[in-house]
Design an enzyme around this catalytic site. Sequence first.
Site, short mmCIF file in Angstrom:
data_model
loop_
_atom_site.label_atom_id
_atom_site.label_comp_id
_atom_site.label_asym_id
_atom_site.label_seq_id
_atom_site.Cartn_x
_atom_site.Cartn_y
_atom_site.Cartn_z
N SER A 47 50.14 -52.15 37.95
CA SER A 47 51.21 -51.16 37.80
C SER A 47 50.98 -50.42 36.48
O SER A 47 50.72 -51.05 35.47
CB SER A 47 52.57 -51.85 37.75
OG SER A 47 52.64 -52.81 38.76
N HIS A 78 50.64 -50.68 46.02
CA HIS A 78 49.26 -51.13 45.84
C HIS A 78 48.51 -50.78 47.12
O HIS A 78 48.80 -51.34 48.18
CB HIS A 78 49.19 -52.66 45.61
CG HIS A 78 49.65 -53.09 44.26
ND1 HIS A 78 48.98 -53.99 43.49
CD2 HIS A 78 50.73 -52.74 43.54
CE1 HIS A 78 49.61 -54.18 42.35
NE2 HIS A 78 50.70 -53.44 42.37
N HIS A 100 48.51 -61.44 44.73
CA HIS A 100 49.32 -62.30 43.86
C HIS A 100 49.61 -63.63 44.55
O HIS A 100 49.75 -63.70 45.78
CB HIS A 100 50.67 -61.63 43.55
CG HIS A 100 50.55 -60.28 42.91
ND1 HIS A 100 50.39 -59.13 43.65
CD2 HIS A 100 50.55 -59.91 41.60
CE1 HIS A 100 50.31 -58.10 42.81
NE2 HIS A 100 50.40 -58.54 41.58
N TYR A 102 52.46 -65.05 44.35
CA TYR A 102 53.81 -65.00 44.91
C TYR A 102 53.86 -64.39 46.30
O TYR A 102 54.84 -64.54 47.02
CB TYR A 102 54.80 -64.27 43.96
CG TYR A 102 54.54 -62.80 43.74
CD1 TYR A 102 54.80 -61.85 44.73
CD2 TYR A 102 54.06 -62.35 42.52
CE1 TYR A 102 54.56 -60.50 44.51
CE2 TYR A 102 53.83 -61.00 42.29
CZ TYR A 102 54.08 -60.09 43.30
OH TYR A 102 53.84 -58.76 43.09
N GLU A 103 52.78 -63.70 46.71
CA GLU A 103 52.74 -63.14 48.07
C GLU A 103 52.46 -64.24 49.09
O GLU A 103 52.49 -64.01 50.29
CB GLU A 103 51.64 -62.08 48.17
CG GLU A 103 51.91 -60.83 47.36
CD GLU A 103 50.73 -59.88 47.38
OE1 GLU A 103 50.60 -59.13 48.35
OE2 GLU A 103 49.92 -59.91 46.42
N ALA A 130 51.71 -55.22 34.83
CA ALA A 130 53.06 -54.95 34.35
C ALA A 130 53.59 -56.25 33.77
O ALA A 130 53.31 -57.32 34.31
CB ALA A 130 53.95 -54.51 35.50
N MET A 228 53.15 -61.91 36.25
CA MET A 228 52.83 -62.74 37.42
C MET A 228 51.41 -62.54 37.95
O MET A 228 51.14 -62.78 39.12
CB MET A 228 53.81 -62.43 38.55
CG MET A 228 55.27 -62.58 38.17
SD MET A 228 56.34 -62.00 39.51
CE MET A 228 57.90 -61.84 38.64
N SER A 229 50.52 -62.06 37.11
CA SER A 229 49.14 -61.84 37.60
C SER A 229 48.16 -62.13 36.47
O SER A 229 48.48 -62.86 35.53
CB SER A 229 48.99 -60.39 38.06
OG SER A 229 49.08 -59.51 36.96
N ASN A 252 59.67 -53.71 30.94
CA ASN A 252 61.07 -54.11 30.70
C ASN A 252 61.08 -55.11 29.56
O ASN A 252 60.05 -55.73 29.29
CB ASN A 252 61.65 -54.76 31.97
CG ASN A 252 60.80 -55.93 32.44
OD1 ASN A 252 59.76 -55.73 33.09
ND2 ASN A 252 61.18 -57.12 32.09
N HIS A 264 63.71 -54.49 39.81
CA HIS A 264 62.34 -54.10 40.13
C HIS A 264 62.16 -52.58 39.97
O HIS A 264 61.10 -52.12 39.54
CB HIS A 264 61.99 -54.56 41.55
CG HIS A 264 60.57 -54.29 41.92
ND1 HIS A 264 59.51 -54.75 41.17
CD2 HIS A 264 60.01 -53.58 42.94
CE1 HIS A 264 58.37 -54.35 41.71
NE2 HIS A 264 58.65 -53.64 42.78
#
Length: 289
Positions: A47, A78, A100, A102-103, A130, A228-229, A252, A264
Amino acid sequence: MSNLCFRKKMVILMNKEEYLKSIDEAASYVSSIVGNEIPETCIVLGSGLGPFASMVNVTKSIPYADIPGFPTTTVIGHSGELLLADVDGKKLFLMSGRFHYYEGNELSVCTFYVRVMSKLGVKNLVLTNAAGGILDGMKPADLMIVTDHISLFCESVLRGPNLDEFGARFIDQSFVYDKGYVDLLKKIASDLNIDIHEGVYCYTKGPQYETPAEIRLIKAVGGGAVGMSTVPEAIVASHCGMKIAAISCITNLAAGLSKEALKHEEVLENAAKASENCCNLVLNFIKSI
Ligand code: HPA
């Protein structure tokens, strides 16, 4: 997917020979398209770096769905393509879309592309992401050069049989992010008048954002940003002996550091705001290496 199918997939992922074979197949497929001019560098467009593809000359585009063994990305925004591009005569691979944990992907799936890049002969990996900002003085849309990471809260991507063809079982992690690259990024940011932070990226599994208590913990152990990546990919790239640079777009303030709840939409909005600086920084970095 039936339970049986799911278990079969898990078994395949744990099977070293199958995994190595899939890496070879994916690498052969990519080289059959790009020929023998393999780039030295691969950039992951996280991002904030989406517009980067329009700043370079893209010569080929390979949908992930066409590359054997590549998962498809489920994250909105993406696109899911491997691009071949050039800047000032320098060839580049661009990963437009990443995978990711989380996917629902296994870590071996999230980092499959890094092994494929290494197999193809790519030497440098530039990771962008991000992240929630933790360091004092950070504001949304700022950038942070990653100098180190914390991965202790998550399982290791290198768990399981070691892939000896890529690297040793027990690898040093003292210099994951190349010090020369950190210095170069700092110099370029200063030349471009971009105020930049440097700090430690703390990896969390997601997809939920952290709690304020978790952020206090991460801050206490030295985390400067949280996301998260990036870290599983950086660990695999370091296992493969690649040189790594990483940049976080601070989208953020991390949970509890502002009065507002995290949304988000705010992350996407600030990623877009950070993108001009982030793209210019990466473009000039690529021209200088
Ligand atoms: N936490 C984790 N991941 C993120 C954040 C955050 O605050 N912002 C963007 N990605």
